[in-house]
Design a protein around this motif. Structure first.
Motif, PDB file in Angstrom:
ATOM      1  N   HIS A 103      24.624 -35.764  55.315  1.00 32.32           N
ATOM      2  CA  HIS A 103      24.406 -35.753  53.882  1.00 32.32           C
ATOM      3  C   HIS A 103      25.679 -35.311  53.173  1.00 32.32           C
ATOM      4  N   ASP A 104      25.802 -35.748  51.914  1.00 28.43           N
ATOM      5  CA  ASP A 104      26.918 -35.283  51.096  1.00 28.43           C
ATOM      6  C   ASP A 104      26.691 -33.839  50.677  1.00 28.43           C
ATOM      7  N   ARG A 105      27.778 -33.097  50.547  1.00 32.77           N
ATOM      8  CA  ARG A 105      27.750 -31.784  49.918  1.00 32.77           C
ATOM      9  C   ARG A 105      28.182 -31.959  48.468  1.00 32.77           C
ATOM     10  N   THR A 106      27.585 -31.196  47.603  1.00 35.20           N
ATOM     11  CA  THR A 106      28.049 -31.169  46.222  1.00 35.20           C
ATOM     12  C   THR A 106      29.004 -30.001  46.059  1.00 35.20           C
ATOM     13  N   LEU A 107      30.229 -30.317  45.683  1.00 34.58           N
ATOM     14  CA  LEU A 107      31.271 -29.320  45.488  1.00 34.58           C
ATOM     15  C   LEU A 107      31.542 -29.212  44.001  1.00 34.58           C
ATOM     16  N   ARG A 108      31.328 -28.035  43.451  1.00 33.96           N
ATOM     17  CA  ARG A 108      31.654 -27.811  42.037  1.00 33.96           C
ATOM     18  C   ARG A 108      33.063 -27.229  41.952  1.00 33.96           C
ATOM     19  N   VAL A 109      33.936 -27.950  41.267  1.00 33.36           N
ATOM     20  CA  VAL A 109      35.332 -27.564  41.116  1.00 33.36           C
ATOM     21  C   VAL A 109      35.594 -27.303  39.637  1.00 33.36           C
ATOM     22  N   ALA A 110      36.311 -26.239  39.337  1.00 31.80           N
ATOM     23  CA  ALA A 110      36.519 -25.856  37.941  1.00 31.80           C
ATOM     24  C   ALA A 110      37.945 -25.393  37.704  1.00 31.80           C
ATOM     25  N   THR A 111      38.343 -25.471  36.453  1.00 35.39           N
ATOM     26  CA  THR A 111      39.594 -24.874  36.007  1.00 35.39           C
ATOM     27  C   THR A 111      39.292 -24.011  34.795  1.00 35.39           C
ATOM     28  N   TYR A 112      39.989 -22.875  34.693  1.00 31.27           N
ATOM     29  CA  TYR A 112      39.720 -21.938  33.608  1.00 31.27           C
ATOM     30  C   TYR A 112      40.992 -21.191  33.260  1.00 31.27           C
ATOM     31  N   ASN A 113      41.533 -21.476  32.086  1.00 29.02           N
ATOM     32  CA  ASN A 113      42.614 -20.650  31.561  1.00 29.02           C
ATOM     33  C   ASN A 113      41.939 -19.461  30.881  1.00 29.02           C
ATOM     34  N   LEU A 114      41.839 -18.360  31.617  1.00 31.67           N
ATOM     35  CA  LEU A 114      41.052 -17.232  31.132  1.00 31.67           C
ATOM     36  C   LEU A 114      41.865 -16.182  30.391  1.00 31.67           C
ATOM     37  N   SER A 115      43.149 -16.466  30.182  1.00 32.91           N
ATOM     38  CA  SER A 115      44.005 -15.597  29.350  1.00 32.91           C
ATOM     39  C   SER A 115      43.997 -14.144  29.815  1.00 32.91           C
TER      40      SER A 115
ATOM     41  N   GLY B 238      32.622 -17.378  21.603  1.00 24.81           N
ATOM     42  CA  GLY B 238      32.845 -16.802  20.290  1.00 24.81           C
ATOM     43  C   GLY B 238      33.830 -17.573  19.445  1.00 24.81           C
ATOM     44  N   VAL B 239      34.333 -16.898  18.418  1.00 27.16           N
ATOM     45  CA  VAL B 239      35.353 -17.440  17.532  1.00 27.16           C
ATOM     46  C   VAL B 239      36.503 -16.442  17.494  1.00 27.16           C
ATOM     47  N   TYR B 240      37.627 -16.883  16.953  1.00 27.51           N
ATOM     48  CA  TYR B 240      38.821 -16.038  16.937  1.00 27.51           C
ATOM     49  C   TYR B 240      38.563 -14.736  16.178  1.00 27.51           C
ATOM     50  N   PRO B 241      38.991 -13.585  16.704  1.00 30.04           N
ATOM     51  CA  PRO B 241      39.642 -13.339  18.006  1.00 30.04           C
ATOM     52  C   PRO B 241      38.631 -13.416  19.143  1.00 30.04           C
ATOM     53  N   PHE B 242      38.930 -14.233  20.130  1.00 32.78           N
ATOM     54  CA  PHE B 242      37.955 -14.595  21.149  1.00 32.78           C
ATOM     55  C   PHE B 242      37.663 -13.435  22.092  1.00 32.78           C
ATOM     56  N   PRO B 243      36.415 -13.284  22.498  1.00 33.11           N
ATOM     57  CA  PRO B 243      36.089 -12.236  23.473  1.00 33.11           C
ATOM     58  C   PRO B 243      36.548 -12.572  24.884  1.00 33.11           C
ATOM     59  N   SER B 244      36.854 -13.839  25.120  1.00 31.23           N
ATOM     60  CA  SER B 244      37.266 -14.260  26.460  1.00 31.23           C
ATOM     61  C   SER B 244      38.630 -14.928  26.399  1.00 31.23           C
ATOM     62  N   SER B 245      38.673 -16.182  25.950  1.00 32.18           N
ATOM     63  CA  SER B 245      39.902 -16.962  25.962  1.00 32.18           C
ATOM     64  C   SER B 245      39.788 -18.049  24.906  1.00 32.18           C
ATOM     65  N   ASP B 246      40.923 -18.590  24.480  1.00 25.95           N
ATOM     66  CA  ASP B 246      40.891 -19.735  23.574  1.00 25.95           C
ATOM     67  C   ASP B 246      40.671 -21.036  24.332  1.00 25.95           C
ATOM     68  N   HIS B 247      40.610 -20.966  25.656  1.00 23.59           N
ATOM     69  CA  HIS B 247      40.290 -22.125  26.491  1.00 23.59           C
ATOM     70  C   HIS B 247      38.875 -21.984  27.034  1.00 23.59           C
ATOM     71  N   ARG B 248      38.299 -23.102  27.433  1.00 27.02           N
ATOM     72  CA  ARG B 248      36.958 -23.124  27.993  1.00 27.02           C
ATOM     73  C   ARG B 248      37.014 -23.566  29.457  1.00 27.02           C
ATOM     74  N   LEU B 249      36.105 -23.029  30.242  1.00 24.02           N
ATOM     75  CA  LEU B 249      36.004 -23.437  31.645  1.00 24.02           C
ATOM     76  C   LEU B 249      35.498 -24.878  31.715  1.00 24.02           C
ATOM     77  N   VAL B 250      36.164 -25.687  32.515  1.00 18.94           N
ATOM     78  CA  VAL B 250      35.797 -27.085  32.732  1.00 18.94           C
ATOM     79  C   VAL B 250      35.397 -27.259  34.189  1.00 18.94           C
ATOM     80  N   TRP B 251      34.253 -27.906  34.424  1.00 22.14           N
ATOM     81  CA  TRP B 251      33.771 -28.069  35.800  1.00 22.14           C
ATOM     82  C   TRP B 251      33.350 -29.504  36.067  1.00 22.14           C
ATOM     83  N   VAL B 252      33.481 -29.901  37.329  1.00 24.08           N
ATOM     84  CA  VAL B 252      33.057 -31.220  37.789  1.00 24.08           C
ATOM     85  C   VAL B 252      32.399 -31.061  39.154  1.00 24.08           C
TER      86      VAL B 252
END
Length: 423
Positions: free
Chosen positions: A48-60, A404-418
């Protein structure tokens, strides 16, 4: 915000001290670490195939001074670190590239982030455990010894091989629930920009000669990567997926010579060439002197904050199209409701953008450049895409407190996943 659930959840595992993975690791400037009790299987079994979740996150998680991040992560009390850790816990990727995570040679920051934040429940989210981690030196803050910005003085972030006020600022980390094949990691930190055939070297507009912003002596040392380029092989069952990680320079903060815009283009081009077998990648050499790119048929995912939108912003025309239109690469076009809402509410430059706001991954200044698609997860076409998304909740969603909105509690980038299928 709803992130579609995975087929299975990883069970809790015992926490022990980090163990080195791979022979000779302690003597090398490269780093990977492993934790016992890892569970490889998220979905699928034999046949069977495995599902691999891969992400990038500029978390500042960059800091203003050397050692500051290490101190901030030494306890579990840093508000920003807790917030970005919860974002990762909510998305629960199997492999994630962290951009803007300051490098330290002892790798204490990486271990502290895992132990004190990711492996501790944040905001009601389940902890997430990455037994394997990879980090390595960055060109940021490394003195070049030359006046690269031609301001008449030598020194400071603009004259480093990559912009940074200290060595390792804005570094990178790869975290993985699957084993990292450290013996076959390739890094390209020292690859010289001039050694790329047809490089878009910057031109001094005050002279008639072409591509002469850098002197011959400077060209002999100027590196292509503003941070680094890494090929990090991850073993998923019997298969290997090459995690191709980078963080090209922003195409701004320069002058009419457009040295950062041109560098951004060529940093992106590097991966486009690397995944192309034959002549296109023949010029490539890694930090160990090995030449050539990926082998035909290799599975890969290109990850990172590319600092380039296909239609808007300041990047050189078609810079990121070198990846999006590549015959070996799939663009899953991940979207979010939060990005659409933000563009409409913030207006400004967003109102004149040509791109679909649903694809945006970064919340930048409303005057210029506006919100952009800057962060990418781009699998090879021999990895079947099952799902994709951007962690950007609409304001009505309780999880919008994490972005959130500026000033961000995390980062001005968002985590992207596939999610991709790996047989």
């Amino acid at each position: 915000m709803t992130v579609r659930p995975r087929a299975l959840r990883h069970p809790a595992v015992a926490l022990t001290a980090a163990l080195a993975l791979g022979a000779g690791l302690a003597a090398a400037p490269l780093a990977a670490s492993a934790r016992p009790g890892h569970d490889d299987a998220r979905g699928g079994g034999h046949g069977h195939d495995r599902t691999l979740r891969v992400a990038t996150y500029n978390l500042s998680l960059n800091r203003a001074t050397e050692g500051e991040l290490r101190a901030d992560l030494a306890t579990g009390d840093d508000p920003q670190a807790r917030t970005v850790a919860e974002v990762i816990q909510r998305a629960d990727p199997d492999v994630v590239l962290l951009n803007e995570f300051d490098y330290d040679g002892a790798r204490a920051s990486v271990d502290a982030f895992r132990e004190n934040y990711l492996e501790v429940p944040q905001g009601g989210a389940d902890p997430v455990r990455y037994r394997y981690a990879y980090t390595a030196p960055s060109n940021t803050g490394v003195p070049s010894g030359f006046d690269l910005n031609d301001d008449g003085t030598v020194g400071g972030g603009d004259d480093a091989f990559g912009f940074g006020e200290f060595e390792g600022q804005y570094g990178m980390v790869v975290l993985s629930k699957y084993p990292i094949d450290t013996r076959h990691v390739r890094t390209f930190q020292h690859f010289l920009w001039k050694d790329m055939p047809g490089a878009l070297l910057p031109d001094d507009p005050a002279t008639p000669e072409p591509a002469d912003w850098f002197s011959p002596e400077e060209l002999d040392v100027v590196r292509l990567s503003s941070k680094s380029h890494w090929d990090v092989p991850v073993r998923v069952g019997r298969e290997t997926v090459h995690v191709l990680a980078a963080h090209p320079t922003p195409p701004t903060f320069d002058g009419p010579e457009d040295r950062n815009g041109r560098r951004n283009h060529d940093e992106i081009r590097f991966w486009a060439d690397y995944v192309t077998p034959g002549k296109a990648s023949r010029y490539v050499y890694d930090d160990e002197g090995r030449r050539g790119g990926l082998t035909p048929g290799a599975r890969f995912v290109i990850l990172g904050d590319q600092n380039a939108d296909p239609l808007d912003g300041d990047s050189v025309d078609a810079a990121v199209d070198q990846l999006l239109d590549h015959p070996r690469i799939t663009d899953p076009r991940p979207t979010s409701d939060g990005a659409v809402e933000a563009a409409a509410l913030q207006g400004g430059a967003n109102a004149t953008h040509r791109g679909d706001p649903a694809l945006d991954t970064a919340d930048f200044a409303d005057t210029a450049p506006g919100n952009l698609r800057a962060d990418y997860v781009l699998p090879s076409k021999n990895l079947r895409v099952r799902d994709a998304g951007v962690f950007w909740p609409a304001q009505a969603d309780p999880l919008s407190r994490l972005t959130g909105v500026y000033p961000f509690p995390s980062s001005d980038h968002r985590l992207v996943w596939v999610d991709v299928a790996v047989r």
